[in-house]
Design a protein around this motif. Sequence first.
Motif: not given
Length: 466
Positions: A171-187
Amino acid sequence: MLKSVVSNLLENGRSVSVALFALMFAITASAMPARALDVDVSEYTLENGMKVFVIPDHRAPVVTHMVWVRVGSADEELGKSGIAHYLEHLLFKGTEKLKPGEFSKIIRQNGGEDNAFTSYDFTAYFERIATDRLELVMELGADRFANTVFDDKDIKTELEVVKEERRSRTDNNPAALLREQLSAAAYTAHTYGRPVIGWMSEVESLAAADAQAFYRKYYTPSNAALVVAGDVDPKKVQELAVKYYGKLKNTAPTPRRARTQEPTPIAAKRVEMSDPRVASPSIARKYLVPGVNQAPPGVAETLDVLGQVLGSGSSSYLYEELVIRQKVASQVSSWHNGDTLDGGEISISLAPAPGVDVIAAEEALDAALHKLFKDGVSEDRVARARNQLVASNVYAIDSQFRLAYIFGAAFAIGRSVEDTLGWTSRVKQVTAQQVNEAARDYLKLRSSATGVLVPAPSKAANATSN
């Protein structure tokens, strides 16, 4: 295969600084030596179904002891995301014999270190300690595997620890949030789209009963493996494994890992994020590709080489094209992760050069890939990538921990010792024609998800401008 298995060590686990003779006759498979890259592996199965892998490494009088469980976040029930990782934490909270924290305290008092990690496909626990303390670790490890106590007070306390871990790492890491959202979108359907640490809304509601049910279902000997690498005699390890792990009873039938498989992608996905904590823009893209268990023979290794060709180091195709020749990027990298139970991914990460618009950088990336599809890459470039991959795996197994990790992770996704040891020879057979065909077949936009992260004005700046 070995490189991506090692590089996949999970971010979401705990912080890393992680009658004897009667039973001997009950072993259901004899020790089986295998050899590649000067690695010897003995493999056998205990009467209760637990696998044992022993990899001698006599360079120093130390040993790495690991217990691998074939369960990860992708096996969680709907609405229970994060339970696999949460349970990993709880296994450090004590047994009927040990108080909370005492396991790790004993390991440290004996000069060792311990930790654990959770992935989409597995959970693993490890200790590294002097060889003459191996029996102590075996006794402690078997006790923890079978007899963890779920105290309500400790469970609630540890849940707060997990929530804080999510806040600090994601939550405090924008790059980690992007990776999380990207995986959620990919699958669209597969549970690889859920974060290993879980969604906060679901983590907050996890209860003791959830953890205990998950523990009893999955932490059963027939669903686990013991991996020991170090200055050991395989026969002695076998005796200790029988003595401590061989007596454990199965608590449930071996779980069937039934997951909803991802449908064939039909549309590209996109995520755009802005955050005032971001100093410079970045682009992340992942392509869904077959995993090692689904790919036709030779394809997984070809994708390994393709990932290396594309963006591994300053001599890679994308680096030369985008950083050196066009100067539209300051950094670009790519990698293939196919060492999964189900589907794999090829990922690309790009940082636009200062002054270059993020859209222009993305267009340059697409153009470079289309150029590759049209012209292909040379045999010399592919040969260099093959050699780099093989060399990197020689270096990887120089680490005792990684040596144990390689075979434990392979077990967790259903790969054999022979599969793992044969990876090098299979990579050496990959040709430029195969790499070029794989790029055209698998790097299709409809199979991709692209994430863009850009700076955003801070609230203070917005307030001032208004």
